[in-house]
Write a protein that holds these residues in place. Structure first.
Motif, mmCIF file in Angstrom:
data_model
loop_
_atom_site.group_PDB
_atom_site.id
_atom_site.type_symbol
_atom_site.label_atom_id
_atom_site.label_comp_id
_atom_site.label_asym_id
_atom_site.label_seq_id
_atom_site.Cartn_x
_atom_site.Cartn_y
_atom_site.Cartn_z
ATOM 1 N N LEU A 163 31.133 39.930 46.404
ATOM 2 C CA LEU A 163 32.223 39.450 45.569
ATOM 3 C C LEU A 163 31.423 38.327 44.788
ATOM 4 O O LEU A 163 31.538 38.255 43.297
ATOM 5 C CB LEU A 163 33.373 39.182 45.703
ATOM 6 C CG LEU A 163 34.471 40.596 46.299
ATOM 7 C CD1 LEU A 163 35.504 39.843 46.861
ATOM 8 C CD2 LEU A 163 34.776 41.332 44.859
ATOM 9 N N ALA A 165 36.131 43.956 43.674
ATOM 10 C CA ALA A 165 34.922 43.905 42.565
ATOM 11 C C ALA A 165 35.058 44.176 41.257
ATOM 12 O O ALA A 165 34.592 43.343 40.218
ATOM 13 C CB ALA A 165 34.082 44.728 43.139
ATOM 14 N N ARG A 176 36.613 40.877 39.543
ATOM 15 C CA ARG A 176 35.663 39.835 39.579
ATOM 16 C C ARG A 176 34.369 40.352 38.424
ATOM 17 O O ARG A 176 33.426 39.664 38.253
ATOM 18 C CB ARG A 176 34.733 39.639 40.643
ATOM 19 C CG ARG A 176 35.880 38.857 41.632
ATOM 20 C CD ARG A 176 36.187 37.586 41.226
ATOM 21 N NE ARG A 176 36.685 36.640 42.146
ATOM 22 C CZ ARG A 176 38.410 36.406 42.132
ATOM 23 N NH1 ARG A 176 39.034 37.378 41.676
ATOM 24 N NH2 ARG A 176 38.798 35.745 43.124
#
Length: 335
Positions: A162, A188, A191
């Motif tokens: 991540l 993910a 992010r």
């Protein structure tokens, strides 16, 4: 050295015999004393990283003498200062990289300490350094990622994965996140990943080809190892860079060198604990850039689970069994 208030002992999660996380026990031990160039930090939070689980099983790259306290990443308050230390004061909020983090106190080199702004909690501060700084070194100095390149992150739902997704997106790359569950892929995506590949369901190569086309990856960041490494390599462009960061799959890949020859790929490795020794100029630059990103709160670790110090075993098991999404933190003192 400054005087240290309170008791001369502390609680520490320690392992006396290598084994599973169940072998970790909570001991009362002498509180450490800072030596020259060192700080004594009252730990508020410590992060659990996958290498911690390998160390207690005796499967890490380098052995650690028994008994020892696991953990290398913590944040808290300076309570004592050793000789030959300038620029620090008792009461400073700090994040440090130092062994023995799963304890009420830890001694750390003053050189490793970073000030924690009041706006950032200790759990977030403890969860930032190992994974995010590893990822930043890998992207910035080892892979030399530039805006517009396509970066594939394997194991994208873990702490390091991540962090790599977030930082690669920050550097302007198109990020392909590969993970084994929808929950990890959703993290993910939050992010900054542009493409999400569920390799447990779709297969890595098929998922990559559907998402971005064949042979379209410029850079691979691999903290997982195992069979996925070769699959990722086969989907790289000519002249790409493959960065190996660890082996969370518990399998070190054996790469056919003919693939490296045919694709002109460069394969590099990064071990964050020794990077500043081997490349101090790049390490110093990366660290300064990263601190500016972090203290300005343009990057944020994802803390997925928090355990008290008394449940250090459970925290380590949670990470070892790959149940963690993002970082797992041990709370030693209330923030």
């Amino acid at each position: 050295m400054t005087s240290i208030p309170g008791a001369a002992t502390m609680l520490a999660a320690r392992i006396h015999q290598l084994g599973t996380p169940e072998a970790v026990q909570l001991d009362t031990v002498p509180r450490p004393v800072p030596g020259p160039g060192e700080l004594l930090v009252a730990v508020h939070a410590a992060a659990v990283n996958f290498p911690d689980t390998l160390m207690i099983e005796g499967r890490y790259q380098t052995p650690t003498p028994l008994p020892f306290t696991p953990g290398h990443e913590s944040a808290g308050v300076v309570v004592a200062i050793g000789p030959q230390v300038n620029g620090w004061a008792v009461g400073d909020r700090v994040a440090v990289l130092a062994p023995g983090a799963f304890a009420e106190y830890v001694v750390a080199s003053a050189r490793s300490a970073v000030r924690v702004p009041a706006s950032i909690g200790f759990a977030d501060a403890a969860a930032t350094w190992v994974c995010h700084l590893t990822a930043y070194h890998a992207l910035r100095s080892v892979a030399s990622v530039t805006a517009g390149e396509t970066v594939l992150v394997l194991g994208a739902g873990g702490g390091l994965g991540l962090a790599a997704v977030e930082l690669a997106a920050r550097l302007g790359a198109t990020v392909v996140a590969a993970a084994s569950t929808r929950e990890k892929l959703a993290a993910a995506g939050s992010r900054g990943a542009t493409h999400l590949v569920d390799y447990a369901t779709d297969g890595l190569r098929a998922g990559l080809r559907e998402a971005i086309g064949p042979g379209a990856v410029d850079v691979v960041l691999d903290p997982v190892g195992g069979d996925r490494a070769e699959e990722a390599l086969r989907e790289m462009r000519w002249g790409g860079r493959f960065i190996t960061l660890g082996y969370a799959s518990d399998a070190i890949p054996r790469i056919p060198l003919n693939l490296v020859l045919l694709k002109g790929v460069t394969i590099k490795g990064l071990e964050v604990r020794t990077f500043d020794r081997h490349d101090p100029v790049s390490a110093a630059r990366d660290r300064a850039e990263f601190i500016e990103l972090w203290t300005s709160q343009r990057i944020h670790p994802m803390v997925g689970a928090v355990f008290p110090l008394e449940q250090a075993r459970e925290a380590l098991s949670y990470v070892a069994e790959r149940r963690a999404v993002g970082k797992t933190v041990i709370e030693v003192r209330a923030d």
